[in-house]
Design a protein around this motif. Structure first.
Motif, mmCIF file in Angstrom:
data_model
loop_
_atom_site.group_PDB
_atom_site.id
_atom_site.type_symbol
_atom_site.label_atom_id
_atom_site.label_comp_id
_atom_site.label_asym_id
_atom_site.label_seq_id
_atom_site.Cartn_x
_atom_site.Cartn_y
_atom_site.Cartn_z
ATOM 1 N N LEU A 19 -31.942 95.154 16.211
ATOM 2 C CA LEU A 19 -32.019 94.370 14.982
ATOM 3 C C LEU A 19 -31.490 92.957 15.199
ATOM 4 N N LEU A 20 -30.389 92.852 15.910
ATOM 5 C CA LEU A 20 -29.825 91.539 16.194
ATOM 6 C C LEU A 20 -30.776 90.695 17.033
ATOM 7 N N LEU A 22 -34.054 90.886 17.106
ATOM 8 C CA LEU A 22 -35.169 90.447 16.256
ATOM 9 C C LEU A 22 -34.752 89.279 15.363
ATOM 10 N N LEU A 23 -33.544 89.357 14.804
ATOM 11 C CA LEU A 23 -33.059 88.271 13.950
ATOM 12 C C LEU A 23 -32.877 86.984 14.751
ATOM 13 N N LEU A 24 -32.296 87.106 15.919
ATOM 14 C CA LEU A 24 -32.114 85.916 16.756
ATOM 15 C C LEU A 24 -33.463 85.329 17.175
ATOM 16 N N GLY A 25 -34.405 86.235 17.470
ATOM 17 C CA GLY A 25 -35.732 85.773 17.835
ATOM 18 C C GLY A 25 -36.394 85.013 16.702
ATOM 19 N N ALA A 26 -36.211 85.510 15.468
ATOM 20 C CA ALA A 26 -36.798 84.829 14.313
ATOM 21 C C ALA A 26 -36.190 83.446 14.096
ATOM 22 N N VAL A 27 -34.924 83.283 14.480
ATOM 23 C CA VAL A 27 -34.247 82.009 14.292
ATOM 24 C C VAL A 27 -34.663 80.986 15.361
ATOM 25 N N VAL A 28 -34.756 81.439 16.595
ATOM 26 C CA VAL A 28 -34.981 80.492 17.689
ATOM 27 C C VAL A 28 -36.456 80.219 17.973
ATOM 28 N N VAL A 29 -37.357 81.132 17.548
ATOM 29 C CA VAL A 29 -38.772 80.898 17.826
ATOM 30 C C VAL A 29 -39.263 79.685 17.038
ATOM 31 N N ARG A 30 -40.110 78.932 17.628
ATOM 32 C CA ARG A 30 -40.538 77.668 17.019
ATOM 33 C C ARG A 30 -41.782 77.803 16.156
ATOM 34 N N ARG A 31 -42.494 78.896 16.292
ATOM 35 C CA ARG A 31 -43.716 79.069 15.506
ATOM 36 C C ARG A 31 -43.406 79.866 14.242
ATOM 37 N N PRO A 32 -43.618 79.283 13.057
ATOM 38 C CA PRO A 32 -43.316 79.976 11.794
ATOM 39 C C PRO A 32 -44.013 81.321 11.679
ATOM 40 N N ARG A 33 -45.235 81.426 12.208
ATOM 41 C CA ARG A 33 -45.979 82.679 12.111
ATOM 42 C C ARG A 33 -45.258 83.795 12.839
ATOM 43 N N TRP A 34 -44.798 83.502 14.056
ATOM 44 C CA TRP A 34 -44.068 84.506 14.827
ATOM 45 C C TRP A 34 -42.685 84.778 14.236
ATOM 46 N N ARG A 36 -41.964 84.805 11.044
ATOM 47 C CA ARG A 36 -42.178 85.726 9.930
ATOM 48 C C ARG A 36 -42.425 87.146 10.444
ATOM 49 N N ARG A 37 -43.210 87.252 11.507
ATOM 50 C CA ARG A 37 -43.497 88.574 12.070
ATOM 51 C C ARG A 37 -42.219 89.261 12.557
ATOM 52 N N LEU A 38 -41.355 88.492 13.189
ATOM 53 C CA LEU A 38 -40.106 89.069 13.687
ATOM 54 C C LEU A 38 -39.206 89.499 12.529
ATOM 55 N N LEU A 39 -39.189 88.719 11.460
ATOM 56 C CA LEU A 39 -38.384 89.090 10.293
ATOM 57 C C LEU A 39 -38.923 90.357 9.627
ATOM 58 N N ALA A 41 -40.676 92.698 11.122
ATOM 59 C CA ALA A 41 -40.372 93.805 12.036
ATOM 60 C C ALA A 41 -38.913 94.230 11.897
ATOM 61 N N CYS A 42 -38.028 93.275 11.750
ATOM 62 C CA CYS A 42 -36.611 93.582 11.581
ATOM 63 C C CYS A 42 -36.374 94.345 10.277
ATOM 64 N N ALA A 43 -37.028 93.909 9.202
ATOM 65 C CA ALA A 43 -36.860 94.572 7.908
ATOM 66 C C ALA A 43 -37.383 96.002 7.943
ATOM 67 N N VAL A 44 -38.568 96.190 8.531
ATOM 68 C CA VAL A 44 -39.148 97.538 8.617
ATOM 69 C C VAL A 44 -38.262 98.450 9.462
#
Length: 257
Positions: A19-20, A22-34, A36-39, A41-44
């Motif tokens: 989970l951590l 995925l959250l870090l990935g959502a923060v550092v990834v530069r593409r908004p689309r990816w 959102r996908r990581l967030l 995935a983390c929520a599910v």
């Protein structure tokens, strides 16, 4: 090396780490689309891993079912009590601190008091990297509690070198070469751990009767709360179950069980 790698693997398969990540990935990834996908995935994943009912179903499928003392032979020569239930890092070190799984100890004592086992073999050195911090093995700590519970010292045997389940089996077999009078065994360990422990003991030529203890599973409930309400403790218990499943597979591949 195997001991150290097993400790590293334990942290790698923790759901909280996933989970951590995925959250870090959502923060550092530069593409908004990816992001959102990581967030998503983390929520599910969070919803699934905090569902106590799903965890309980997995535990019920994996843990060996309870055994009544009356289902055991009239009397076995000894019970093998596996350690891994003490808190060696807690101070002051003038007492024994028990953690989750302490039913292993009480169940072994129960079998001894009921006359189902004649002696208790406590197997376990230290599962900590670098060894015990208090100068006493886990086996010695549990032996102290057994003596305080009225078990005579001559009915307690200690195996104090093992660091994992494979070594529990290997060193217990070595100990038994000094006690040829002990021929029949009952293996007392947590229900989720029984499959791997039994495999290890059988692999070294010992064939104990399993007596599962320390259950993480509970009886199913036909209520909405059981199936729908999140359980904060589920994350930790998923870590325990996944660690055991991976450990079982690794032991199978290596021929340890």
């Amino acid at each position: 090396m195997f001991f150290l790698l097993s400790k590293i693997l334990f942290y790698a398969i923790m759901p909280a780490v996933w989970l951590l990540a995925l959250l870090l990935g959502a923060v550092v990834v530069r593409r908004p689309r990816w992001s959102r996908r990581l967030l998503v995935a983390c929520a599910v994943l969070f919803v699934v891993l905090t569902n106590g009912a799903l965890l309980n179903e997995a535990l019920l499928a994996w843990e060996l079912p309870p055994v009544r003392p009356t289902q055991l032979p009239t009397r076995s020569d000894a019970g093998v009590l596996l350690t891994g239930i003490t808190k060696g890092s807690k101070s002051p070190h003038d007492r024994v601190y028990l953690s989750t799984g302490a039913d292993r100890l009480t169940n072994a004592l129960w079998l001894y008091r009921a006359g189902r086992i004649g002696r208790i073999i406590v197997s376990g050195g230290s599962g900590e990297v670098g060894g015990s911090k208090i100068g006493r093995s886990e086996a010695a700590q549990l032996a102290t509690l057994l003596r305080l519970s009225g078990v005579p010292p001559q009915d307690i045997l200690l195996e104090e070198r093992s660091r994992n389940t494979r070594e529990n089996a290997l060193y217990t077999r070595q100990l038994l070469t000094q006690h040829p009078e002990i021929k029949s065994l009952v293996l007392v360990t947590s229900a989720f751990h029984q499959r791997r422990a039994l495999g290890c003991f059988r692999q070294v030529g010992l064939h104990p009767i399993p007596f599962p203890a320390g259950y993480y599973s509970a009886n199913r409930q036909a209520t909405p709360a059981y199936w729908l309400l999140p359980d904060a403790g589920a994350l930790a218990n998923w870590s325990i179950l996944l660690h055991e499943l991976v450990g079982y597979v690794v032991y199978k591949v290596l021929g340890y069980c």
